[in-house]
Design a protein around this motif. Sequence first.
Motif, short mmCIF file in Angstrom:
data_model
loop_
_atom_site.label_atom_id
_atom_site.label_comp_id
_atom_site.label_asym_id
_atom_site.label_seq_id
_atom_site.Cartn_x
_atom_site.Cartn_y
_atom_site.Cartn_z
N TYR A 109 5.37 3.75 1.73
CA TYR A 109 4.89 2.46 1.28
C TYR A 109 4.83 1.49 2.46
CZ TYR A 109 5.15 3.87 -3.58
OH TYR A 109 4.93 4.50 -4.80
N TYR A 122 -2.66 -5.35 -9.59
CA TYR A 122 -2.03 -4.04 -9.49
C TYR A 122 -3.05 -2.93 -9.67
CZ TYR A 122 2.19 -6.78 -10.23
OH TYR A 122 3.19 -7.71 -10.11
N ALA A 123 -2.79 -1.83 -9.01
CA ALA A 123 -3.55 -0.63 -9.27
C ALA A 123 -3.24 -0.15 -10.69
CB ALA A 123 -3.19 0.47 -8.26
N ASP A 137 4.60 8.90 -7.61
CA ASP A 137 4.78 7.67 -6.84
C ASP A 137 5.33 7.97 -5.44
OD1 ASP A 137 5.96 6.11 -9.83
OD2 ASP A 137 3.97 5.86 -8.91
N ASP A 148 -3.73 3.69 -0.16
CA ASP A 148 -4.32 2.90 -1.24
C ASP A 148 -3.51 1.64 -1.49
OD1 ASP A 148 -5.05 5.92 -3.05
OD2 ASP A 148 -6.42 4.71 -1.85
N VAL A 208 -1.61 -0.83 -3.72
CA VAL A 208 -0.82 -0.69 -4.95
C VAL A 208 -0.71 -2.02 -5.68
CG1 VAL A 208 1.48 -0.18 -5.83
CG2 VAL A 208 0.51 1.25 -4.04
N TYR A 219 0.85 -1.18 0.00
CA TYR A 219 0.00 0.00 0.00
C TYR A 219 0.89 1.24 0.00
CZ TYR A 219 -3.54 -3.28 1.78
OH TYR A 219 -4.41 -4.34 1.95
N ARG A 220 0.31 2.37 -0.34
CA ARG A 220 1.07 3.61 -0.22
C ARG A 220 0.15 4.75 0.19
NH1 ARG A 220 2.65 4.82 -6.58
NH2 ARG A 220 0.57 5.44 -7.31
N VAL A 277 0.00 1.82 -11.49
CA VAL A 277 1.34 1.23 -11.45
C VAL A 277 1.48 0.04 -12.38
CG1 VAL A 277 1.59 2.00 -9.07
CG2 VAL A 277 0.93 -0.37 -9.55
#
Length: 117
Positions: free
Chosen positions: A93, A59-60, A89, A46, A48, A37-38, A63
């Motif tokens: 994380y 994947y989101a 980005d 969210d 990732v 997540y980040r 990314v």
Amino acid sequence: QVRLVESGGGLVQAGGTLRLSCAASGSILTFSAMGWYRQAPGKQRDLVASISSGGFTNYADSVKGRFAISRDIAKNTVYLQMSRLKPEDTAVYYCNAQAGATPIFNWGKGTLVTVSS
């Protein structure tokens, strides 16, 4: 409770690469999935990328094609290989185990990724 420790963040120029690691104190196969997540400043955290116990990855959209999640089961470690990094980005994380789409554990310290333009 399994302890998760993230590492590998740092400062990188746009277009560069970084590999993040998430070391777990127990077996990562215990969980249905592991996720990265980040959280960027002022924004929500969210998901990732995730990898299921069966090895399936998701994947989101932001990314997809640039990041790759993988794992070393013997080392109980999950990785996030990040390529073609963009300033957007930039975030802290975190990794977490998942039950369905829900993170299980309290969040750790995370690892800061800063991408300069």
